[in-house]
Design an enzyme around this catalytic site. Structure first.
Site, PDB file in Angstrom:
ATOM      1  N   LYS A  84      -1.358   5.274   8.647  1.00 22.52           N
ATOM      2  CA  LYS A  84      -0.605   5.324   7.385  1.00 22.52           C
ATOM      3  C   LYS A  84      -1.564   5.533   6.208  1.00 22.52           C
ATOM      4  O   LYS A  84      -1.343   6.391   5.351  1.00 22.52           O
ATOM      5  CB  LYS A  84       0.172   4.010   7.209  1.00 22.52           C
ATOM      6  CG  LYS A  84       0.862   3.903   5.864  1.00 22.52           C
ATOM      7  CD  LYS A  84       1.376   2.507   5.565  1.00 22.52           C
ATOM      8  CE  LYS A  84       1.734   2.397   4.081  1.00 22.52           C
ATOM      9  NZ  LYS A  84       2.103   1.091   3.635  1.00 22.52           N
ATOM     10  N   LYS A 136      -7.873   1.406  -2.856  1.00 25.61           N
ATOM     11  CA  LYS A 136      -7.489   1.038  -1.484  1.00 25.61           C
ATOM     12  C   LYS A 136      -7.522   2.261  -0.559  1.00 25.61           C
ATOM     13  O   LYS A 136      -8.062   2.216   0.547  1.00 25.61           O
ATOM     14  CB  LYS A 136      -6.081   0.426  -1.529  1.00 25.61           C
ATOM     15  CG  LYS A 136      -5.370   0.301  -0.218  1.00 25.61           C
ATOM     16  CD  LYS A 136      -5.649  -1.005   0.479  1.00 25.61           C
ATOM     17  CE  LYS A 136      -5.001  -1.014   1.862  1.00 25.61           C
ATOM     18  NZ  LYS A 136      -5.276  -2.182   2.622  1.00 25.61           N
ATOM     19  N   THR A 192       0.868  -1.178   0.000  1.00 32.55           N
ATOM     20  CA  THR A 192       0.000   0.000   0.000  1.00 32.55           C
ATOM     21  C   THR A 192       0.903   1.225   0.000  1.00 32.55           C
ATOM     22  O   THR A 192       1.642   1.442   0.965  1.00 32.55           O
ATOM     23  CB  THR A 192      -0.884   0.028   1.270  1.00 32.55           C
ATOM     24  OG1 THR A 192      -1.621  -1.184   1.336  1.00 32.55           O
ATOM     25  CG2 THR A 192      -1.837   1.216   1.242  1.00 32.55           C
TER      26      THR A 192
HETATM   27  P1  NAD Z   1       6.191  -5.795   7.139  1.00 31.36           P
HETATM   28  O1  NAD Z   1       6.993  -4.645   7.647  1.00 31.36           O
HETATM   29  O2  NAD Z   1       5.874  -6.919   8.059  1.00 31.36           O
HETATM   30  O3  NAD Z   1       6.932  -6.434   5.848  1.00 31.36           O
HETATM   31  C1  NAD Z   1       7.661  -5.704   4.915  1.00 31.36           C
HETATM   32  C2  NAD Z   1       8.954  -6.448   4.662  1.00 31.36           C
HETATM   33  O4  NAD Z   1       9.707  -5.809   3.633  1.00 31.36           O
HETATM   34  C3  NAD Z   1       9.880  -6.465   5.906  1.00 31.36           C
HETATM   35  O5  NAD Z   1      10.070  -7.810   6.303  1.00 31.36           O
HETATM   36  C4  NAD Z   1      11.162  -5.806   5.422  1.00 31.36           C
HETATM   37  O6  NAD Z   1      12.337  -6.390   5.962  1.00 31.36           O
HETATM   38  C5  NAD Z   1      11.072  -6.017   3.922  1.00 31.36           C
HETATM   39  N1  NAD Z   1      11.904  -5.109   3.139  1.00 31.36           N
HETATM   40  C6  NAD Z   1      12.018  -3.769   3.234  1.00 31.36           C
HETATM   41  N2  NAD Z   1      12.916  -3.306   2.330  1.00 31.36           N
HETATM   42  C7  NAD Z   1      13.372  -4.379   1.642  1.00 31.36           C
HETATM   43  C8  NAD Z   1      14.314  -4.573   0.588  1.00 31.36           C
HETATM   44  N3  NAD Z   1      14.990  -3.544   0.077  1.00 31.36           N
HETATM   45  N4  NAD Z   1      14.521  -5.817   0.140  1.00 31.36           N
HETATM   46  C9  NAD Z   1      13.866  -6.873   0.659  1.00 31.36           C
HETATM   47  N5  NAD Z   1      12.961  -6.765   1.664  1.00 31.36           N
HETATM   48  C10 NAD Z   1      12.733  -5.533   2.148  1.00 31.36           C
HETATM   49  O7  NAD Z   1       4.868  -5.154   6.536  1.00 31.36           O
HETATM   50  P2  NAD Z   1       3.496  -5.933   6.193  1.00 31.36           P
HETATM   51  O8  NAD Z   1       2.588  -5.856   7.377  1.00 31.36           O
HETATM   52  O9  NAD Z   1       3.835  -7.245   5.573  1.00 31.36           O
HETATM   53  O10 NAD Z   1       2.868  -4.939   5.114  1.00 31.36           O
HETATM   54  C11 NAD Z   1       3.377  -4.873   3.790  1.00 31.36           C
HETATM   55  C12 NAD Z   1       2.510  -3.921   2.997  1.00 31.36           C
HETATM   56  O11 NAD Z   1       1.154  -4.392   3.003  1.00 31.36           O
HETATM   57  C13 NAD Z   1       2.471  -2.491   3.558  1.00 31.36           C
HETATM   58  O12 NAD Z   1       2.475  -1.579   2.484  1.00 31.36           O
HETATM   59  C14 NAD Z   1       1.162  -2.450   4.325  1.00 31.36           C
HETATM   60  O13 NAD Z   1       0.601  -1.138   4.400  1.00 31.36           O
HETATM   61  C15 NAD Z   1       0.292  -3.373   3.471  1.00 31.36           C
HETATM   62  N6  NAD Z   1      -0.810  -4.022   4.205  1.00 31.36           N
HETATM   63  C16 NAD Z   1      -0.586  -4.575   5.433  1.00 31.36           C
HETATM   64  C17 NAD Z   1      -1.644  -5.193   6.102  1.00 31.36           C
HETATM   65  C18 NAD Z   1      -1.438  -5.826   7.471  1.00 31.36           C
HETATM   66  O14 NAD Z   1      -2.431  -6.179   8.116  1.00 31.36           O
HETATM   67  N7  NAD Z   1      -0.199  -6.037   7.909  1.00 31.36           N
HETATM   68  C19 NAD Z   1      -2.917  -5.236   5.510  1.00 31.36           C
HETATM   69  C20 NAD Z   1      -3.100  -4.705   4.233  1.00 31.36           C
HETATM   70  C21 NAD Z   1      -2.032  -4.092   3.583  1.00 31.36           C
END
Ligand code: NAD
Length: 295
Positions: free
Chosen positions: A243, A168, A93
């Protein structure tokens, strides 16, 4: 079956990659966090020490990263590694501007691309029941649909580049505002001596009916599965709602749209988060509204 590189194996990306493996795809994953790589490997993902390694021989790349700046950094690098024609899908997102820029980068490289943010949270990611909101050309969407179906239950093509992000952001602005509206009604009812159950019994079958009330009720009791019954454990954390509301305000400013309630909702969630509630479920906003009601 398809060879897929999955970049970002966090709360959402980890289980999504695992569902691709279950469906028979070859998945090569990478993340900055070693423990997450090990967890993904235990679920059948080939753990790669770098993005370059993960991209070897893949037909499709999926990114699931925290925010626009991470997507821009990763996509800038990945377009230099993948051959033209590789399908690029960002499920994070992110802000509209970064999303547009990512599509532009892909186009310059000759790669078809989609923005495909999700709703459904970590439980939806684990169960493979996410909703995908997809932006990009119809032909690209057609190529990706079957892959998205292995991770989701509802896949909606919302229009051209960045329209998935637009859907979204608009949906979550409704959610943030409606949760505050429902919470305010419960706080007023408490002050007036109206029981929570009575308000629920009336509003849930009347014109006040909405998801924030009937599925995610912010007071314990009427909806046993709502986070209010588990001391507001998320669920959908306040930090993530904040966010998304801030993204809506960036988008409104960029597009010249009036969103006064979205603006106020963002300010309320900001105050709640600043007070240390970022990790609580977003329905806990009712607690701050109770405190702000003058005695
Ligand atoms: P998260 O922080 O758990 O996962 C993101 C991952 O990306 C981390 O593990 C981080 O180490 C990795 N990362 C960052 N930079 C990187 C790079 N250069 N190379 C490789 N890996 C890298 O976040 P999440 O909860 O999994 O959310 C991910 C996305 O989904 C976000 O944009 C969030 O807004 C969206 N989202 C989350 C939820 C939720 O409930 N968690 C629901 C809907 C949407």
């Amino acid at each position: 079956m398809t060879s897929i590189a999955f970049i970002g194996l966090g709360h959402m990306g980890g289980p999504m990659a695992a569902n691709l493996v279950k469906a028979g795809h070859t998945v090569r994953g990478c993340d900055l966090v070693d423990e997450l790589l090990a967890e993904a490997a235990a679920r059948g993902v080939t753990a790669c020490g770098s993005m370059e390694e993960a991209l070897q021989g893949c037909d499709v790349v999926i990114t699931m990263l925290p925010a626009g700046k991470h997507v821009m950094a990763v996509w800038t690098e990945l377009v230099s590694f993948v051959p033209s024609g590789t399908l690029l899908i960002d499920c994070s997102t992110i802000d509209i501007e970064s999303s547009r820029n990512a599509h532009e980068m892909a186009k310059e490289k000759g790669c078809p691309s989609l923005d495909a943010p999700v709703s459904g949270g970590t439980t939806g990611a684990q169960a493979g029941t996410l909703t995908f909101m997809v932006g990009g050309e119809a032909e690209t969407y057609a190529k990706a649909e079957a892959i998205l179906q292995t991770m989701g239950k509802r896949i909606v093509h919302c229009g051209g580049a960045s329209m998935g992000q637009a859907a979204k952001i608009c949906n979550n602005m409704i959610l943030g505002i409606s949760m505050i509206a429902v919470s305010e009604a419960f706080v007023l009812a408490e002050k007036l001596g109206l029981s929570q159950q009575s308000l629920f019994d009336v509003a849930s079958v009347s014109s006040g009916q909405c998801w924030s009330l009937t599925t995610y009720c912010p007071v314990p009791g009427p909806v046993p599965s709502s986070p209010a019954n588990q001391d507001y454990q998320p669920g959908f954390a306040t930090a993530l709602m904040l966010k998304d509301l801030l993204l809506s305000q960036d988008a409104a400013k960029m597009a010249g749209a009036q969103t006064p309630l979205g603006h106020e909702a963002a300010a309320l969630y900001q105050r709640f988060s600043d007070a240390g509630a970022g990790a609580k479920d977003f329905s806990a906003i009712i607690q701050t509204l109770r405190k702000e009601t003058p005695e």
